[in-house]
Motif scaffolding. Structure first.
Motif, PDB file in Angstrom:
ATOM      1  N   ALA A   1       1.645   6.004  -1.490  1.00 51.95           N
ATOM      2  CA  ALA A   1       2.781   6.618  -0.565  1.00 51.95           C
ATOM      3  C   ALA A   1       3.984   6.893  -0.822  1.00 51.95           C
ATOM      4  O   ALA A   1       4.505   7.789  -0.708  1.00 51.95           O
ATOM      5  CB  ALA A   1       2.671   6.320   0.764  1.00 51.95           C
ATOM      6  N   GLY A   2       4.153   6.711  -1.798  1.00 50.66           N
ATOM      7  CA  GLY A   2       5.498   6.148  -3.057  1.00 50.66           C
ATOM      8  C   GLY A   2       6.204   6.062  -2.481  1.00 50.66           C
ATOM      9  O   GLY A   2       7.176   6.429  -2.422  1.00 50.66           O
ATOM     10  N   LEU A   3       7.065   5.333  -1.159  1.00 51.99           N
ATOM     11  CA  LEU A   3       7.305   4.773  -0.447  1.00 51.99           C
ATOM     12  C   LEU A   3       8.512   3.677  -1.535  1.00 51.99           C
ATOM     13  O   LEU A   3       8.120   2.945  -2.026  1.00 51.99           O
ATOM     14  CB  LEU A   3       7.263   3.676   0.059  1.00 51.99           C
ATOM     15  CG  LEU A   3       6.157   3.845   2.095  1.00 51.99           C
ATOM     16  CD1 LEU A   3       6.124   2.834   2.714  1.00 51.99           C
ATOM     17  CD2 LEU A   3       6.814   5.170   2.119  1.00 51.99           C
ATOM     18  N   SER A   4       9.512   4.139  -0.951  1.00 51.33           N
ATOM     19  CA  SER A   4      10.606   3.253  -2.461  1.00 51.33           C
ATOM     20  C   SER A   4      10.883   1.545  -1.914  1.00 51.33           C
ATOM     21  O   SER A   4      10.585   1.365  -0.498  1.00 51.33           O
ATOM     22  CB  SER A   4      12.152   3.740  -1.928  1.00 51.33           C
ATOM     23  OG  SER A   4      13.341   2.986  -2.056  1.00 51.33           O
ATOM     24  N   THR A   5      11.307   0.582  -2.934  1.00 52.61           N
ATOM     25  CA  THR A   5      11.310  -0.527  -2.860  1.00 52.61           C
ATOM     26  C   THR A   5      12.877  -0.918  -3.437  1.00 52.61           C
ATOM     27  O   THR A   5      13.186  -1.858  -3.343  1.00 52.61           O
ATOM     28  CB  THR A   5      10.204  -0.988  -3.633  1.00 52.61           C
ATOM     29  OG1 THR A   5      10.400  -0.665  -5.092  1.00 52.61           O
ATOM     30  CG2 THR A   5       9.109  -1.092  -3.543  1.00 52.61           C
TER      31      THR A   5
ATOM     32  N   THR B   1       9.002  -3.011  11.349  1.00 56.15           N
ATOM     33  CA  THR B   1      10.197  -3.868  10.453  1.00 56.15           C
ATOM     34  C   THR B   1      10.191  -3.818   9.065  1.00 56.15           C
ATOM     35  O   THR B   1       9.136  -3.202   8.963  1.00 56.15           O
ATOM     36  CB  THR B   1       9.103  -5.246  10.829  1.00 56.15           C
ATOM     37  OG1 THR B   1       9.331  -5.958  12.014  1.00 56.15           O
ATOM     38  CG2 THR B   1      10.038  -6.870  10.256  1.00 56.15           C
ATOM     39  N   PRO B   2      10.956  -4.277   8.470  1.00 58.93           N
ATOM     40  CA  PRO B   2      11.881  -3.596   6.825  1.00 58.93           C
ATOM     41  C   PRO B   2      10.051  -4.152   5.533  1.00 58.93           C
ATOM     42  O   PRO B   2      10.817  -5.100   4.984  1.00 58.93           O
ATOM     43  CB  PRO B   2      12.508  -3.785   6.919  1.00 58.93           C
ATOM     44  CG  PRO B   2      13.828  -4.522   7.773  1.00 58.93           C
ATOM     45  CD  PRO B   2      12.965  -4.868   9.218  1.00 58.93           C
ATOM     46  N   VAL B   3       9.654  -4.186   6.454  1.00 57.84           N
ATOM     47  CA  VAL B   3       8.578  -5.365   5.469  1.00 57.84           C
ATOM     48  C   VAL B   3       7.571  -4.331   4.463  1.00 57.84           C
ATOM     49  O   VAL B   3       7.937  -5.234   3.167  1.00 57.84           O
ATOM     50  CB  VAL B   3       7.121  -5.948   5.980  1.00 57.84           C
ATOM     51  CG1 VAL B   3       6.108  -6.298   5.115  1.00 57.84           C
ATOM     52  CG2 VAL B   3       7.692  -6.726   7.348  1.00 57.84           C
ATOM     53  N   ILE B   4       7.625  -3.299   4.372  1.00 55.87           N
ATOM     54  CA  ILE B   4       7.276  -2.424   3.329  1.00 55.87           C
ATOM     55  C   ILE B   4       7.816  -1.591   3.040  1.00 55.87           C
ATOM     56  O   ILE B   4       7.348  -0.294   1.960  1.00 55.87           O
ATOM     57  CB  ILE B   4       5.152  -1.552   4.128  1.00 55.87           C
ATOM     58  CG1 ILE B   4       5.776  -1.325   5.336  1.00 55.87           C
ATOM     59  CG2 ILE B   4       3.851  -2.395   4.149  1.00 55.87           C
ATOM     60  CD1 ILE B   4       4.691  -0.084   5.562  1.00 55.87           C
ATOM     61  N   TYR B   5       9.120  -0.891   3.835  1.00 57.73           N
ATOM     62  CA  TYR B   5       9.994  -0.354   3.566  1.00 57.73           C
ATOM     63  C   TYR B   5      11.673  -0.340   3.387  1.00 57.73           C
ATOM     64  O   TYR B   5      11.577  -1.975   3.779  1.00 57.73           O
ATOM     65  CB  TYR B   5       9.594   0.686   4.045  1.00 57.73           C
ATOM     66  CG  TYR B   5      10.133   0.250   5.687  1.00 57.73           C
ATOM     67  CD1 TYR B   5      11.020   0.032   6.008  1.00 57.73           C
ATOM     68  CD2 TYR B   5       8.196   0.574   6.399  1.00 57.73           C
ATOM     69  CE1 TYR B   5      11.664   0.207   7.035  1.00 57.73           C
ATOM     70  CE2 TYR B   5       9.201   0.281   7.619  1.00 57.73           C
ATOM     71  CZ  TYR B   5      10.360   0.181   8.295  1.00 57.73           C
ATOM     72  OH  TYR B   5      10.311  -0.607   9.632  1.00 57.73           O
ATOM     73  N   PRO B   6      12.408  -0.421   2.717  1.00 58.13           N
ATOM     74  CA  PRO B   6      13.961  -0.615   2.979  1.00 58.13           C
ATOM     75  C   PRO B   6      14.556  -0.135   3.931  1.00 58.13           C
ATOM     76  O   PRO B   6      14.295   0.944   4.456  1.00 58.13           O
ATOM     77  CB  PRO B   6      15.145  -0.615   1.674  1.00 58.13           C
ATOM     78  CG  PRO B   6      14.377   0.580   1.085  1.00 58.13           C
ATOM     79  CD  PRO B   6      12.291   0.856   1.206  1.00 58.13           C
ATOM     80  N   LEU B   7      15.459  -0.939   4.625  1.00 58.44           N
ATOM     81  CA  LEU B   7      16.008  -1.016   5.490  1.00 58.44           C
ATOM     82  C   LEU B   7      16.525   0.227   5.602  1.00 58.44           C
ATOM     83  O   LEU B   7      16.654   1.365   6.193  1.00 58.44           O
ATOM     84  CB  LEU B   7      17.198  -2.295   6.481  1.00 58.44           C
ATOM     85  CG  LEU B   7      17.511  -1.550   7.893  1.00 58.44           C
ATOM     86  CD1 LEU B   7      16.728  -1.070   8.887  1.00 58.44           C
ATOM     87  CD2 LEU B   7      18.455  -2.487   8.437  1.00 58.44           C
ATOM     88  N   SER B   8      17.690   0.613   4.711  1.00 58.85           N
ATOM     89  CA  SER B   8      18.072   0.905   3.827  1.00 58.85           C
ATOM     90  C   SER B   8      17.063   2.994   3.840  1.00 58.85           C
ATOM     91  O   SER B   8      18.285   3.742   3.659  1.00 58.85           O
ATOM     92  CB  SER B   8      19.084   1.239   2.440  1.00 58.85           C
ATOM     93  OG  SER B   8      18.114   0.599   0.981  1.00 58.85           O
ATOM     94  N   LYS B   9      16.564   2.882   3.492  1.00 57.69           N
ATOM     95  CA  LYS B   9      15.533   3.808   3.639  1.00 57.69           C
ATOM     96  C   LYS B   9      15.357   4.499   4.833  1.00 57.69           C
ATOM     97  O   LYS B   9      14.452   5.584   5.355  1.00 57.69           O
ATOM     98  CB  LYS B   9      14.551   3.942   2.099  1.00 57.69           C
ATOM     99  CG  LYS B   9      14.994   3.737   1.081  1.00 57.69           C
ATOM    100  CD  LYS B   9      14.953   4.530   0.584  1.00 57.69           C
ATOM    101  CE  LYS B   9      15.780   4.701  -0.962  1.00 57.69           C
ATOM    102  NZ  LYS B   9      17.172   3.438  -1.461  1.00 57.69           N
ATOM    103  N   VAL B  10      15.546   4.095   5.874  1.00 54.98           N
ATOM    104  CA  VAL B  10      15.361   4.442   7.324  1.00 54.98           C
ATOM    105  C   VAL B  10      16.388   5.559   7.656  1.00 54.98           C
ATOM    106  O   VAL B  10      17.108   5.388   7.564  1.00 54.98           O
ATOM    107  CB  VAL B  10      15.505   3.347   8.035  1.00 54.98           C
ATOM    108  CG1 VAL B  10      14.405   3.913   9.715  1.00 54.98           C
ATOM    109  CG2 VAL B  10      14.148   2.209   7.455  1.00 54.98           C
TER     110      VAL B  10
END
Lengths: 287, 428
Positions: free
Chosen positions: A77-81, A214-223
């Motif tokens: 999926a290429g989500l940001s970390t 919950t920001p487990v699999i993504y950072p809150l900053s990228k929401v």
């Protein structure tokens, strides 16, 4: 006559239909502290009896989950970390989240799982959920070690740059928040489950859904901005973010968010205890 | 004065149970109930609660399992709670043990209560016997140090010292019961509540349990005891209460209570009796006594008592070998006079088919009158069926001595005897 009256006045216990809703029965719980310890021990020991890998499962579980997330959410999926190595990012989320989700799922079946015992003997019922919070703590400790070791590996061998800071000292508070929240919500759900079994099905995917909130699999900053408020309203969000911020130096840290989590936890705990106390006296009749 | 100090006081105790499927419509009832409460009215569902009579189907979904029970128990007392199945005995014990709360009324207690509604509560199959002693003891309210102090005694009492480090999933049912009772027997509490635990385990162990409870009683502690085994109740208890359909019918000394119970207990008599509906002592019931057929009824004095027992297999998967079938004839006080069992004759049966009947012939010199029969059936170690003191055996006729009144002759058996007056002087 009068003598008999005074003699009969000092009852040590009165069993009546109603009890004090907010009573924590702390005195009673203290008296049964050995039982609490033995329950914790039982949960811990019995988990890996008759398994080949034994306690190693405490490591395998988060590692496999982290690898799965790394592949699915990170690579596919290429989500940001937040610029962190994927393993570190997901592992930190998984360790935090699994403590909370373990607590809430196990505690929410307190009455059903213990019906056999509760139906035969009295002890302060809160002992059962409390023992869960503590025995899951041991698992959290082991997984936390795993996280630290992995982190050190990345720092030393992969020259990953992380900036741990003073906020990592908040960890015990974060653990308390997760445990308290898991306990409070768990108590609430377990009490409702005794009457309305539907709750049982709700909890299974409810917790799953909450994880995506919950920001487990993504950072809150990228929401995206429009969902940001929704994710922040989730009381677990600030905990996960604060944990990452303290140890890794990335993420969104805000004292206000943490205070919000704290207030939420206190309310959930109070509400949970009130409902639990109401239900525990007669739940045997409806199981 | 000290002996008459009240240790438990029960006041207007009532318990309402909901029958049937809880969950469907309960939300609706909850809303109605909440609405009534809000207006300061009585709970609408409490009014409709019917008296607890299991033989009739009530109009209401709610049933009073206990209704307005009031009595008190003195320190050092041993109280037997007697009643048929569904009389409310178990509910009373549950309320006393704080497993569930009363609907109305209250119970006041002085001192620690240890309740034995079951032995081995909370045993974990994966833990060893030793670990389970600690776990079970703590569940019963003991601290770790209390258990440690009594550990040796507990292990010895259980009689399974050799297996103490084995996980208890490898134990037989009997061994678990022993271990559970051993822990329970060493509880330090002013009040001990015991329910039916004696039903399991062999007779040696049952005796051990009774002895232990007698000892507990002699230490001045208070015992509340529920059992279908009336002889055990009689030997252990001093006072008794009789419950019927959730109401208190009798309170007084144990003999009075047993006598009251005997007159109201539904025993049956006749030449051919169906046994399916009788109350059962705790048993598994994979095979059950279905019928008893007497050759002659009532039986004449001196005539061999002949009857056959017909069984009904409920579980066709299991092979019932090593049958231990026993018939007791007991007197009015439930003391055993005659005890017949196939194993005394060295006969070994396997029950493979319900066509198999069991024919009994018992020589008889019982005094004319009424007796109670107990039927007992065990296969291997499992008690399959146990009907206690509900079948009445009637012996008719007058005494063989030709005396004018049967009633003046004491005892239960009338063997032939002779008494002669001999003048020793003449013999010399």
């Amino acid at each position: 006559m009068t003598k008999a009256n005074t003699k009969n006045a000092d009852w040590t216990m009165v069993i009546s239909p109603k009890s004090n809703m907010l009573s924590l029965q702390l005195e009673d719980i203290w008296r049964y502290k050995d039982l609490l310890y033995l329950f914790v021990r039982r949960d811990f020991v019995s988990i890996y009896k008759q398994t080949i890998l034994g306690p190693a499962w405490f490591f395998i579980q988060p590692i496999l989950t982290t690898i799965t997330y790394t592949i699915i959410f990170g690579n596919v999926a290429g989500l940001s970390t937040d610029g962190l190595p994927k393993m570190i990012f997901y592992l930190s989320g998984v360790v935090c989240w699994s403590y909370f989700s373990d607590c809430i799922t196990t505690i929410s079946s307190t009455f059903i799982a213990n019906a056999q015992v509760f139906g035969k003997v009295y002890f302060p019922r809160l002992i059962a959920p409390l023992s869960v919070v503590i025995s899951k703590l041991i698992k959290l400790g082991i997984q936390f070690l795993l996280f630290i070791v992995t982190l050190l590996y990345y720092v030393i061998f992969e020259s990953t740059e992380v900036s741990p800071n003073i906020y990592l000292l908040l960890s015990p508070v974060l653990v308390l928040l997760m445990g308290g929240l898991g306990l409070g919500l768990g108590l609430l759900i377990s009490s409702l489950t005794t009457k309305y079994r539907d709750m049982r099905f709700l909890i299974a995917f409810g917790v799953q859904l909450l994880m995506y909130g919950t920001p487990v699999i993504y950072p809150l900053s990228k929401v995206p901005e429009e969902y940001r408020l929704l994710v922040t309203l989730n009381p677990i969000t600030p905990v996960v973010e604060a944990f990452r911020y303290g140890f890794l130096g990335t993420g969104t840290f805000s004292v206000y968010h943490l205070v919000y989590s704290f207030v939420f936890t206190v309310i959930a705990l109070l509400l949970g205890i009130v409902v639990f106390n109401r239900v525990e006296k007669t739940f045997m009749d409806s199981v | 004065m000290d002996m008459s100090e009240k240790i438990i006081e029960i006041e207007n105790l009532s318990k309402l149970y909901r029958l049937g499927d809880i969950g469907t419509g309960s939300l609706k009832n909850d809303v109605q109930r909440w609405w009534a409460k809000l207006r300061g009215k009585e709970d609408p569902f409490m009014k409709v609660g019917a008296e607890n009579d299991r033989s009739k189907k009530g109009q209401s979904d709610y049933v009073w399992s206990l209704k307005d029970i009031s009595f008190s128990i003195n320190k050092g007392d041993a109280l037997g709670i007697i009643g048929k199945n569904g009389a409310g005995k178990s509910t009373l014990l549950k309320l006393l043990s704080r497993v569930t709360a009363p609907t109305q009324g209250q119970i006041k207690i002085k001192g620690r209560v240890a309740s034995l509604l079951e032995v081995g509560t909370g045993f974990h199959p994966d833990l060893t016997g030793l670990e389970n002693i600690f776990l079970n003891g703590a569940i019963m309210g003991m601290t770790k140090s209390e258990i440690k102090a009594k550990l040796e005694e507990i292990v010895e009492f259980s009689g399974i010292a050799a297996y103490i480090d084995t996980p208890i999933k490898r134990y037989s049912t009997g061994m678990r019961v022993r271990l559970g009772f051993a822990v329970a027997a060493h509880l330090d509490s002013e009040i001990l509540i015991v329910d039916e635990v004696l039903a399991v385990g062999d007779s040696v162990f049952q005796k051990k349990c009774i002895d232990k409870m007698t000892k507990v009683r002699s230490e001045g502690r208070t015992i509340l005891f529920v059992s279908h085994q009336l002889s055990a109740v009689k030997s252990l208890c001093k006072t008794g209460v009789v419950l019927e359909n959730g109401k208190l019918r009798f309170q007084g000394d144990i003999d009075g209570a047993l006598a009251y119970y005997a007159t109201t207990n539904n025993s049956i008599k006749g030449q051919e009796l169906k046994l399916g509906d009788l109350d059962r002592h705790q048993s598994v019931g994979q095979i059950k006594f279905e019928r008893i057929v007497f050759e002659n009824y009532p039986v004449n004095f001196g005539e061999t008592i002949k009857f056959k027992l017909i069984l009904q297999t409920q579980d066709h998967e299991t092979l019932f070998s090593d049958i231990d079938m026993a018939v007791n004839i007991n007197d009015r006080n439930k003391s055993c006079i005659v005890h017949c069992a196939n194993k005394f004759l060295g006969k070994n049966f396997s029950h493979t088919d319900d066509q198999m009947e069991y024919h009994f012939e018992i020589e008889n010199n019982l005094k004319p009158g009424y007796y109670y029969m107990t039927l007992f059936l065990r296969s291997k170690d499992v008690i399959q069926d146990w009907i206690e003191d509900q079948i009445i055996l009637e012996i008719q006729g007058s005494n063989p001595y030709g005396y004018h009144s049967n009633g003046l002759i004491q005892g239960n058996v009338l063997p032939g005897f002779n008494i002669s007056q001999v003048n020793s002087k003449v013999l010399l």
